[in-house]
Motif scaffolding. Structure first.
Motif, PDB file in Angstrom:
ATOM      1  N   GLY A   1     -47.865  33.505  -8.443  1.00 50.25           N
ATOM      2  CA  GLY A   1     -46.633  33.078  -7.782  1.00 50.25           C
ATOM      3  C   GLY A   1     -46.003  34.210  -7.000  1.00 50.25           C
ATOM      4  O   GLY A   1     -45.554  34.029  -5.857  1.00 50.25           O
ATOM      5  N   GLY A   2     -45.967  35.400  -7.590  1.00 50.66           N
ATOM      6  CA  GLY A   2     -45.428  36.563  -6.893  1.00 50.66           C
ATOM      7  C   GLY A   2     -46.217  36.890  -5.642  1.00 50.66           C
ATOM      8  O   GLY A   2     -45.646  37.205  -4.591  1.00 50.66           O
ATOM      9  N   LEU A   3     -47.536  36.796  -5.744  1.00 50.41           N
ATOM     10  CA  LEU A   3     -48.388  37.061  -4.580  1.00 50.41           C
ATOM     11  C   LEU A   3     -48.138  36.025  -3.473  1.00 50.41           C
ATOM     12  O   LEU A   3     -48.034  36.379  -2.291  1.00 50.41           O
ATOM     13  N   ALA A   4     -48.029  34.755  -3.854  1.00 49.73           N
ATOM     14  CA  ALA A   4     -47.774  33.694  -2.861  1.00 49.73           C
ATOM     15  C   ALA A   4     -46.438  33.907  -2.156  1.00 49.73           C
ATOM     16  O   ALA A   4     -46.335  33.754  -0.935  1.00 49.73           O
ATOM     17  N   ILE A   5     -45.409  34.280  -2.914  1.00 54.53           N
ATOM     18  CA  ILE A   5     -44.104  34.555  -2.305  1.00 54.53           C
ATOM     19  C   ILE A   5     -44.198  35.780  -1.389  1.00 54.53           C
ATOM     20  O   ILE A   5     -43.672  35.777  -0.277  1.00 54.53           O
ATOM     21  N   LEU A   6     -44.874  36.805  -1.842  1.00 55.85           N
ATOM     22  CA  LEU A   6     -45.005  38.033  -1.047  1.00 55.85           C
ATOM     23  C   LEU A   6     -45.598  37.753   0.329  1.00 55.85           C
ATOM     24  O   LEU A   6     -45.076  38.215   1.343  1.00 55.85           O
ATOM     25  N   VAL A   7     -46.681  36.999   0.377  1.00 56.55           N
ATOM     26  CA  VAL A   7     -47.363  36.746   1.660  1.00 56.55           C
ATOM     27  C   VAL A   7     -46.843  35.499   2.365  1.00 56.55           C
ATOM     28  O   VAL A   7     -47.229  35.223   3.492  1.00 56.55           O
ATOM     29  N   GLY A   8     -45.963  34.753   1.689  1.00 56.77           N
ATOM     30  CA  GLY A   8     -45.400  33.562   2.307  1.00 56.77           C
ATOM     31  C   GLY A   8     -46.385  32.414   2.404  1.00 56.77           C
ATOM     32  O   GLY A   8     -46.516  31.769   3.439  1.00 56.77           O
ATOM     33  N   PHE A   9     -47.067  32.134   1.314  1.00 55.95           N
ATOM     34  CA  PHE A   9     -48.048  31.047   1.264  1.00 55.95           C
ATOM     35  C   PHE A   9     -47.507  29.907   0.393  1.00 55.95           C
ATOM     36  O   PHE A   9     -47.182  30.134  -0.767  1.00 55.95           O
ATOM     37  N   GLN A  10     -47.403  28.707   0.981  1.00 53.79           N
ATOM     38  CA  GLN A  10     -46.851  27.545   0.256  1.00 53.79           C
ATOM     39  C   GLN A  10     -45.495  27.907  -0.356  1.00 53.79           C
ATOM     40  O   GLN A  10     -45.182  27.560  -1.496  1.00 53.79           O
ATOM     41  N   THR A  11     -44.697  28.599   0.424  1.00 49.33           N
ATOM     42  CA  THR A  11     -43.478  29.224  -0.074  1.00 49.33           C
ATOM     43  C   THR A  11     -42.490  28.236  -0.675  1.00 49.33           C
ATOM     44  O   THR A  11     -41.934  28.501  -1.749  1.00 49.33           O
ATOM     45  N   ARG A  12     -42.248  27.133  -0.012  1.00 50.36           N
ATOM     46  CA  ARG A  12     -41.245  26.186  -0.522  1.00 50.36           C
ATOM     47  C   ARG A  12     -41.644  25.647  -1.901  1.00 50.36           C
ATOM     48  O   ARG A  12     -40.817  25.586  -2.806  1.00 50.36           O
ATOM     49  N   ILE A  13     -42.898  25.301  -2.067  1.00 48.84           N
ATOM     50  CA  ILE A  13     -43.380  24.771  -3.348  1.00 48.84           C
ATOM     51  C   ILE A  13     -43.351  25.856  -4.416  1.00 48.84           C
ATOM     52  O   ILE A  13     -42.839  25.654  -5.517  1.00 48.84           O
ATOM     53  N   VAL A  14     -43.901  27.009  -4.106  1.00 47.34           N
ATOM     54  CA  VAL A  14     -43.975  28.107  -5.082  1.00 47.34           C
ATOM     55  C   VAL A  14     -42.570  28.570  -5.463  1.00 47.34           C
ATOM     56  O   VAL A  14     -42.304  28.871  -6.631  1.00 47.34           O
ATOM     57  N   ALA A  15     -41.656  28.598  -4.506  1.00 47.50           N
ATOM     58  CA  ALA A  15     -40.286  29.008  -4.816  1.00 47.50           C
ATOM     59  C   ALA A  15     -39.640  28.041  -5.807  1.00 47.50           C
ATOM     60  O   ALA A  15     -38.941  28.481  -6.732  1.00 47.50           O
ATOM     61  N   TRP A  16     -39.858  26.745  -5.658  1.00 47.15           N
ATOM     62  CA  TRP A  16     -39.326  25.777  -6.630  1.00 47.15           C
ATOM     63  C   TRP A  16     -39.965  25.985  -7.997  1.00 47.15           C
ATOM     64  O   TRP A  16     -39.278  25.968  -9.026  1.00 47.15           O
ATOM     65  N   VAL A  17     -41.275  26.189  -8.028  1.00 43.81           N
ATOM     66  CA  VAL A  17     -41.961  26.418  -9.306  1.00 43.81           C
ATOM     67  C   VAL A  17     -41.389  27.656  -9.992  1.00 43.81           C
ATOM     68  O   VAL A  17     -41.071  27.628 -11.193  1.00 43.81           O
ATOM     69  N   LEU A  18     -41.234  28.744  -9.250  1.00 45.50           N
ATOM     70  CA  LEU A  18     -40.729  29.978  -9.851  1.00 45.50           C
ATOM     71  C   LEU A  18     -39.250  29.874 -10.209  1.00 45.50           C
ATOM     72  O   LEU A  18     -38.804  30.502 -11.176  1.00 45.50           O
ATOM     73  N   ALA A  19     -38.477  29.100  -9.470  1.00 41.19           N
ATOM     74  CA  ALA A  19     -37.071  28.889  -9.837  1.00 41.19           C
ATOM     75  C   ALA A  19     -36.982  28.191 -11.190  1.00 41.19           C
ATOM     76  O   ALA A  19     -36.244  28.630 -12.086  1.00 41.19           O
ATOM     77  N   ILE A  20     -37.752  27.131 -11.366  1.00 43.72           N
ATOM     78  CA  ILE A  20     -37.763  26.398 -12.635  1.00 43.72           C
ATOM     79  C   ILE A  20     -38.303  27.282 -13.753  1.00 43.72           C
ATOM     80  O   ILE A  20     -37.739  27.348 -14.851  1.00 43.72           O
ATOM     81  N   PHE A  21     -39.382  27.985 -13.478  1.00 41.60           N
ATOM     82  CA  PHE A  21     -39.984  28.902 -14.445  1.00 41.60           C
ATOM     83  C   PHE A  21     -38.980  29.960 -14.894  1.00 41.60           C
ATOM     84  O   PHE A  21     -38.878  30.287 -16.080  1.00 41.60           O
ATOM     85  N   THR A  22     -38.221  30.504 -13.948  1.00 43.92           N
ATOM     86  CA  THR A  22     -37.282  31.578 -14.253  1.00 43.92           C
ATOM     87  C   THR A  22     -36.118  31.080 -15.108  1.00 43.92           C
ATOM     88  O   THR A  22     -35.681  31.765 -16.040  1.00 43.92           O
ATOM     89  N   VAL A  23     -35.632  29.889 -14.826  1.00 46.19           N
ATOM     90  CA  VAL A  23     -34.580  29.306 -15.671  1.00 46.19           C
ATOM     91  C   VAL A  23     -35.132  29.028 -17.062  1.00 46.19           C
ATOM     92  O   VAL A  23     -34.496  29.353 -18.079  1.00 46.19           O
ATOM     93  N   ALA A  24     -36.332  28.464 -17.132  1.00 47.01           N
ATOM     94  CA  ALA A  24     -36.955  28.187 -18.434  1.00 47.01           C
ATOM     95  C   ALA A  24     -37.156  29.475 -19.232  1.00 47.01           C
ATOM     96  O   ALA A  24     -36.897  29.507 -20.442  1.00 47.01           O
ATOM     97  N   THR A  25     -37.579  30.528 -18.555  1.00 45.28           N
ATOM     98  CA  THR A  25     -37.756  31.822 -19.218  1.00 45.28           C
ATOM     99  C   THR A  25     -36.439  32.306 -19.809  1.00 45.28           C
ATOM    100  O   THR A  25     -36.392  32.785 -20.947  1.00 45.28           O
ATOM    101  N   GLY A  26     -35.377  32.180 -19.053  1.00 51.73           N
ATOM    102  CA  GLY A  26     -34.061  32.573 -19.556  1.00 51.73           C
ATOM    103  C   GLY A  26     -33.653  31.772 -20.780  1.00 51.73           C
ATOM    104  O   GLY A  26     -33.109  32.325 -21.745  1.00 51.73           O
ATOM    105  N   LEU A  27     -33.949  30.479 -20.750  1.00 57.47           N
ATOM    106  CA  LEU A  27     -33.588  29.618 -21.880  1.00 57.47           C
ATOM    107  C   LEU A  27     -34.433  29.894 -23.114  1.00 57.47           C
ATOM    108  O   LEU A  27     -33.990  29.663 -24.236  1.00 57.47           O
ATOM    109  N   VAL A  28     -35.637  30.404 -22.940  1.00 59.03           N
ATOM    110  CA  VAL A  28     -36.515  30.709 -24.069  1.00 59.03           C
ATOM    111  C   VAL A  28     -36.266  32.119 -24.609  1.00 59.03           C
ATOM    112  O   VAL A  28     -36.178  32.316 -25.819  1.00 59.03           O
ATOM    113  N   ALA A  29     -36.150  33.089 -23.707  1.00 56.55           N
ATOM    114  CA  ALA A  29     -36.186  34.484 -24.142  1.00 56.55           C
ATOM    115  C   ALA A  29     -34.848  35.215 -24.114  1.00 56.55           C
ATOM    116  O   ALA A  29     -34.757  36.318 -24.635  1.00 56.55           O
TER     117      ALA A  29
END
Length: 140
Positions: free
Chosen positions: A71-99
């Motif tokens: 995901g970090g690599l995709a964001i860095l190079v701007g590949f499928q950015t809109r989709i990956v950004a949503w995935v990482l946004a959800i992932f990041t909130v979930a990480t906060g709620l878990v850890a």
């Protein structure tokens, strides 16, 4: 979002594109480093995940490491950015709620709020797109 690339607006377009690139680099950095760290220290990561009560800690460590690294690599190079950004946004909130839910510990509260801020950055990126300096822009 449309960026004006006419002669009169080319300076603004270049500035916006540079800003998008800088934002992507800064958002990607933490995920690239964290994902690489997890994947190169699976046993330690799995031990930590096990202590959090996560199921199949070794598998979870690999999956989380791959999400962060790829995901970090995709964001860095701007590949499928809109989709990956949503995935990482959800992932990041979930990480906060878990850890990071022990809010009696001020560092955990700050880490949780940091995760929310990062998710906000990803939501903005998902809404705006990667900008001109990206694989997405080159692909049309």
């Amino acid at each position: 979002m449309s960026i004006n690339t006419s002669a009169a607006g080319s300076g603004a377009a270049s500035s916006a594109s540079t800003s998008f690139l800088l934002g992507r680099v800064l958002l990607a950095a933490i995920f690239l480093l964290s994902g690489f760290g997890k994947l190169t220290a699976i046993a330690g990561t799995a031990g930590y995940f096990g202590s959090l009560g996560l199921p199949l800690p070794t598998v979870t460590a690999i999956v989380v490491g791959l999400i962060e690294l790829l995901g970090g690599l995709a964001i860095l190079v701007g590949f499928q950015t809109r989709i990956v950004a949503w995935v990482l946004a959800i992932f990041t909130v979930a990480t906060g709620l878990v850890a990071h839910m022990n809010w009696a510990d001020q560092m955990q509260m700050i880490s949780f709020l940091k995760n929310l801020a990062i998710a906000g950055g990803f939501i903005v990126l998902a809404s705006s797109g990667a900008g001109a300096y990206s694989i997405d822009a080159k692909r049309g």
